[in-house]
Design a protein around this motif. Structure first.
Motif, PDB file in Angstrom:
ATOM      1  N   ASP A   1      -2.919   1.321  11.085  1.00  0.00           N
ATOM      2  CA  ASP A   1      -2.807   2.718  10.634  1.00  0.00           C
ATOM      3  C   ASP A   1      -1.828   2.832   9.475  1.00  0.00           C
ATOM      4  O   ASP A   1      -2.089   3.518   8.488  1.00  0.00           O
ATOM      5  CB  ASP A   1      -2.322   3.626  11.777  1.00  0.00           C
ATOM      6  N   ALA A   2      -0.690   2.147   9.629  1.00  0.00           N
ATOM      7  CA  ALA A   2       0.339   2.216   8.579  1.00  0.00           C
ATOM      8  C   ALA A   2      -0.174   1.584   7.286  1.00  0.00           C
ATOM      9  O   ALA A   2       0.060   2.097   6.185  1.00  0.00           O
ATOM     10  CB  ALA A   2       1.615   1.519   9.051  1.00  0.00           C
ATOM     11  N   VAL A   3      -0.914   0.480   7.438  1.00  0.00           N
ATOM     12  CA  VAL A   3      -1.444  -0.184   6.234  1.00  0.00           C
ATOM     13  C   VAL A   3      -2.444   0.743   5.542  1.00  0.00           C
ATOM     14  O   VAL A   3      -2.368   0.968   4.319  1.00  0.00           O
ATOM     15  CB  VAL A   3      -2.133  -1.525   6.595  1.00  0.00           C
ATOM     16  N   LEU A   4      -3.351   1.330   6.345  1.00  0.00           N
ATOM     17  CA  LEU A   4      -4.393   2.183   5.745  1.00  0.00           C
ATOM     18  C   LEU A   4      -3.783   3.417   5.086  1.00  0.00           C
ATOM     19  O   LEU A   4      -4.207   3.834   4.003  1.00  0.00           O
ATOM     20  CB  LEU A   4      -5.419   2.590   6.809  1.00  0.00           C
ATOM     21  N   LYS A   5      -2.759   3.967   5.720  1.00  0.00           N
ATOM     22  CA  LYS A   5      -2.095   5.135   5.141  1.00  0.00           C
ATOM     23  C   LYS A   5      -1.459   4.753   3.784  1.00  0.00           C
ATOM     24  O   LYS A   5      -1.564   5.489   2.802  1.00  0.00           O
ATOM     25  CB  LYS A   5      -1.006   5.602   6.123  1.00  0.00           C
ATOM     26  N   THR A   6      -0.849   3.579   3.754  1.00  0.00           N
ATOM     27  CA  THR A   6      -0.228   3.105   2.503  1.00  0.00           C
ATOM     28  C   THR A   6      -1.305   2.893   1.437  1.00  0.00           C
ATOM     29  O   THR A   6      -1.148   3.299   0.276  1.00  0.00           O
ATOM     30  CB  THR A   6       0.528   1.781   2.752  1.00  0.00           C
ATOM     31  N   LEU A   7      -2.420   2.276   1.857  1.00  0.00           N
ATOM     32  CA  LEU A   7      -3.488   2.007   0.878  1.00  0.00           C
ATOM     33  C   LEU A   7      -4.075   3.302   0.322  1.00  0.00           C
ATOM     34  O   LEU A   7      -4.398   3.388  -0.870  1.00  0.00           O
ATOM     35  CB  LEU A   7      -4.598   1.150   1.512  1.00  0.00           C
ATOM     36  N   ASN A   8      -4.187   4.304   1.172  1.00  0.00           N
ATOM     37  CA  ASN A   8      -4.708   5.598   0.690  1.00  0.00           C
ATOM     38  C   ASN A   8      -3.800   6.205  -0.363  1.00  0.00           C
ATOM     39  O   ASN A   8      -4.262   6.732  -1.377  1.00  0.00           O
ATOM     40  CB  ASN A   8      -4.821   6.595   1.854  1.00  0.00           C
ATOM     41  N   ILE A   9      -2.500   6.102  -0.108  1.00  0.00           N
ATOM     42  CA  ILE A   9      -1.533   6.626  -1.088  1.00  0.00           C
ATOM     43  C   ILE A   9      -1.667   5.847  -2.403  1.00  0.00           C
ATOM     44  O   ILE A   9      -1.702   6.418  -3.493  1.00  0.00           O
ATOM     45  CB  ILE A   9      -0.096   6.554  -0.516  1.00  0.00           C
ATOM     46  N   CYS A  10      -1.770   4.531  -2.275  1.00  0.00           N
ATOM     47  CA  CYS A  10      -1.875   3.691  -3.484  1.00  0.00           C
ATOM     48  C   CYS A  10      -3.141   4.019  -4.260  1.00  0.00           C
ATOM     49  O   CYS A  10      -3.142   4.055  -5.493  1.00  0.00           O
ATOM     50  CB  CYS A  10      -1.870   2.216  -3.118  1.00  0.00           C
ATOM     51  N   LYS A  11      -4.217   4.269  -3.537  1.00  0.00           N
ATOM     52  CA  LYS A  11      -5.487   4.585  -4.195  1.00  0.00           C
ATOM     53  C   LYS A  11      -5.339   5.923  -4.940  1.00  0.00           C
ATOM     54  O   LYS A  11      -5.754   6.058  -6.097  1.00  0.00           O
ATOM     55  CB  LYS A  11      -6.604   4.658  -3.165  1.00  0.00           C
ATOM     56  N   HIS A  12      -4.732   6.871  -4.271  1.00  0.00           N
ATOM     57  CA  HIS A  12      -4.552   8.194  -4.876  1.00  0.00           C
ATOM     58  C   HIS A  12      -3.792   8.102  -6.205  1.00  0.00           C
ATOM     59  O   HIS A  12      -4.122   8.777  -7.174  1.00  0.00           O
ATOM     60  CB  HIS A  12      -3.802   9.092  -3.885  1.00  0.00           C
TER      61      HIS A  12
END
Ligand code: PLP
Length: 400
Positions: free
Chosen positions: A186-197
């Motif tokens: 979950d933490a990784v995916l949340k970080t990746l979403n921020i990075c994508k944004h």
């Protein structure tokens, strides 16, 4: 010495704190003093025999010449197969560069991507080399806080607050050196979403990928279909007890890979040809040594945590990976030794422990975490037992 003698570039980096402690331990050994080395960043096992034999074969069969600068086709093919087998990652050969260790791959990727006016996010506590990799390029490392009680996953508020128009990338290191923390999906995916944004480059330093103890590791780039700005860094060093062979690699965007290959071609040239040949055996030969080493590390982790928990007033959650424990000593700061010396920082405490007992550790300051000390359990049960008793006794003598 004339301070203008050397370039600004070299002035922006500091010597590696972990290597510094290793050399202090070597000094004590030379003086025939007892040393309990808990500072090491490498497995204490020999390189598995099948890999040794592949190295000997290379020496005896003329695999001793220059290879292509970014690594041999055969090794890239082995890396490609390994990434599919262990990490469910599909990369073309032209998306892979082999370097002289994972450190070299990370350094090169920073060189080709970052420069003055860029900002790059790292998470504290961080591996000592990350800030220097970034600052040497002229870019600025930006430190984001993490949650100690949650495997050092990001403090997402802090992460969002630290992203600016200058942010170009972010470095994830899970399992982590120095904390042993392993981020949940979950933490990784949340970080990746921020990075994508924010359209950021994501470096995933996975050099401890085979050393997780509660659930199998999942490579970060395999968790999303949008992984074209994720660069995966892995290494033979920790997985196959091959630290001195110096083989690591990165996989990612083909244009970035070409740029890294160009830089490497004009600096180190190819990684060592013998080590490259041995790395093929490491990556696609018999993998049973990994399981054996992992089981031993897990036992040692359980042992050290059990011993640490017997010491009053220190704090350490169970780390899920790598071979480090990162212990909170804040309750022991502002104390005095029996000789009246002040212990103000964890660095003072580290040095006091070293001079009193011969236990070598690394203080948290260099990892961006004052008040903490890192102990590596890549050492024998005997050393772990003895070192933790000595630590307990030393702490018990401090005066408040
Ligand atoms: N990344 C991390 C977090 C490490 O701890 C290390 C080594 O200590 C490396 C990368 C680099 O290892 P190598 O250059 O031996 O592959």
């Amino acid at each position: 010495m004339d301070k203008n003698l050397f370039s600004d570039r070299v002035g922006r980096i500091s010597p590696s704190a972990t290597l510094e402690m290793t050399s202090k331990a070597a000094d004590l050994k030379r003086l025939n003093k007892p040393v309990y080395n808990m500072s090491v960043g490498e497995p204490d096992f020999p390189t598995p025999e099948n890999i040794q034999k592949a190295g000997i074969f290379a020496i005896q069969n003329g695999i001793t010449k220059y290879t292509p600068g970014s690594g041999t086709h055969e090794l890239k093919k082995a890396i490609q197969d390994k990434l599919i087998r262990d990490n469910s990652l599909n990369y073309d050969i032209n998306q892979i560069v082999v370097s002289c260790g994972g450190k070299h791959s990370l350094y090169n990727a920073c060189q080709v991507l970052f420069q003055q006016d860029d900002e790059v996010i790292i998470f504290s506590p961080y591996w000592v080399s990350f800030p220097d990799f970034i600052s040497v390029t002229g870019a600025k490392p930006i430190v984001v806080k993490t949650n100690q009680n949650q495997q050092y996953e990001p403090d997402f508020e802090d992460l969002k607050n630290k992203i600016t128009s200058k942010t170009k990338g972010l470095i994830i290191n899970s399992p982590s050196n120095p904390t042993g923390g392993v981020w949940g999906e979950d933490a990784v995916l949340k970080t990746l979403n921020i990075c994508k944004h924010y359209n950021l480059w994501v470096f995933s330093d996975e050099c401890y990928e085979q050393l997780t103890y509660s659930s199998p590791f999942r490579s970060i780039a395999s968790l999303t279909a949008n992984n074209n700005k994720i660069i995966t860094f892995q290494s033979c060093s920790k997985t196959y007890a091959m630290t001195g062979w110096r083989i690591g690699y990165l996989a990612g965007d083909k244009h970035l890979v070409k740029a890294v290959g160009k830089l490497q071609g004009q600096s180190t040239s190819c990684p060592n040809s013998i080590a490259q040949h041995a790395a093929i055996e490491a990556l696609i030969g018999n993998q049973s040594s990994i399981k054996k080493m992992r089981a031993i590390f897990q036992k040692r982790r359980d042992l050290i945590i059990q011993l640490i928990n017997k010491i009053p007033n220190i704090n350490c959650d169970i780390p899920n990976g790598a071979f480090y424990v990162f212990v909170d000593f804040n309750n022991y700061l502002k104390s005095k030794t029996a000789l009246g010396e002040q212990i103000q920082t964890s660095n003072d405490l580290c040095l006091h422990l070293l001079s009193e007992t011969g236990v070598v550790s690394v203080s948290g300051e260099s990892f961006g975490a004052p008040g903490y000390i890192r102990f590596s359990y890549a050492t024998s049960d005997e050393t772990i037992n003895k070192a933790m008793i000595l630590l307990k006794n030393t702490l018990g003598k401090l005066i408040f």
